[in-house]
Write an enzyme that holds these catalytic residues in place. Structure first.
Site, PDB file in Angstrom:
ATOM      1  N   ASP A  13       0.856  -1.176   0.000  1.00  0.00           N
ATOM      2  CA  ASP A  13       0.000   0.000   0.000  1.00  0.00           C
ATOM      3  C   ASP A  13       0.900   1.235   0.000  1.00  0.00           C
ATOM      4  O   ASP A  13       2.092   1.158   0.327  1.00  0.00           O
ATOM      5  CB  ASP A  13      -0.896  -0.038   1.245  1.00  0.00           C
ATOM      6  CG  ASP A  13      -1.740   1.208   1.390  1.00  0.00           C
ATOM      7  OD1 ASP A  13      -2.489   1.526   0.450  1.00  0.00           O
ATOM      8  OD2 ASP A  13      -1.629   1.873   2.435  1.00  0.00           O
ATOM      9  N   ASP A  15      -0.442   5.225   0.602  1.00  0.00           N
ATOM     10  CA  ASP A  15      -0.844   6.248   1.574  1.00  0.00           C
ATOM     11  C   ASP A  15      -0.915   5.676   2.987  1.00  0.00           C
ATOM     12  O   ASP A  15      -1.544   4.644   3.227  1.00  0.00           O
ATOM     13  CB  ASP A  15      -2.222   6.817   1.203  1.00  0.00           C
ATOM     14  CG  ASP A  15      -2.206   7.589  -0.103  1.00  0.00           C
ATOM     15  OD1 ASP A  15      -1.159   8.167  -0.448  1.00  0.00           O
ATOM     16  OD2 ASP A  15      -3.252   7.619  -0.787  1.00  0.00           O
ATOM     17  N   ASP A 183      -1.379  -0.481   5.884  1.00  0.00           N
ATOM     18  CA  ASP A 183      -1.771   0.082   7.184  1.00  0.00           C
ATOM     19  C   ASP A 183      -3.237  -0.095   7.511  1.00  0.00           C
ATOM     20  O   ASP A 183      -3.623  -0.055   8.683  1.00  0.00           O
ATOM     21  CB  ASP A 183      -1.455   1.585   7.227  1.00  0.00           C
ATOM     22  CG  ASP A 183      -2.421   2.380   6.352  1.00  0.00           C
ATOM     23  OD1 ASP A 183      -3.301   3.077   6.895  1.00  0.00           O
ATOM     24  OD2 ASP A 183      -2.325   2.292   5.119  1.00  0.00           O
TER      25      ASP A 183
END
Length: 231
Positions: A13, A15, A183
């Site tokens: 991922d 961001d 996250d």
């Protein structure tokens, strides 16, 4: 813990995994507001309240559910809507968005990113897998990735298994041979696990695991991942 023998590729991922996203968005919205002040002053005045541009962007999610996986289109159309509401020229949405988008690519990487991506990329093919609209080339990370796949390009977003499967295909491996690093508990971790991948939760803020199921392997820094996988 991870099954090392199965890992033949890593998806990451972007961001809030490789950089904090909200300071970036806030800065891009400020740059957009400054541009509107010069080129569309009525819009700048109507949406001068802090957070107003983000609110109309969020409103667009409801108005255009067909654009849910295309954050660039959502932002562009929210600017167009703001211009129209203020009586400014809606065609200014295109250059206004480009100003916003350029600033959105100016990210402040977490301190562990360059070193760890370099070490991981020397051993595994890395694929960027994001629901956002960051461009790994423009943010300066393109050299580490063998491929990049976004919800905007693919048409569906994480946690849909199809985008995880497409990322595995981009790395020329099976989903079971991929380790996903991210996250977000639901879109990244649960999405990957439910799609047959292994997953690592990047938990930089020491949040509690919210599900009844056991938490996967959890790290607070990419350094932990590098030590575990490449020594």
């Amino acid at each position: 813990m991870l099954d090392h023998a199965r890992i033949k590729a890593i998806t990451l991922d972007l961001d809030d995994t490789l950089w904090p996203i909200w300071p970036t968005i806030a800065r891009a919205e400020t740059v957009l507001a400054d541009w509107l002040q010069r080129h569309a002053p009525a819009t700048a005045t109507l949406f001068s309240r802090p957070g107003a541009l983000r609110e109309i962007r969020n409103q667009m999610t409801t108005l255009r559910p067909d654009l849910a996986s295309d954050l660039s289109a959502l932002r562009r159309e929210s600017i167009r809507l703001a211009l129209g509401q203020a009586g400014d020229d809606p065609s200014l949405a295109e250059p206004a968005f480009e100003v916003f988008f350029a600033e959105r690519q100016r990210v402040d990487l977490f301190d562990d990113v360059h070193e760890c991506l370099g070490r991981l990329a020397a051993r595994y093919p890395l694929v960027a897998l994001s629901n956002g609209n960051a461009d790994v080339q423009r943010v300066g990370l393109g050299a580490y990735f063998s491929a990049s796949l976004s919800a905007q390009q693919f048409g569906v977003a994480k946690p849909d298994p199809r985008i995880f499967e497409a990322a595995a295909a981009a790395a020329a491996v099976a989903p079971a041979e991929v380790l996903h690093v991210g996250d977000d508990v639901d879109t990244d971790v649960m999405g990957a696990l439910n799609s047959g991948l292994q997953a690592v939760w990047v938990n930089r803020e020491a949040k509690a695991w919210p599900h009844a199921s056991p938490a996967p392997w959890t790290i607070s820094s990419l350094h932990e991942l590098c030590r575990h996988l490449v020594g």
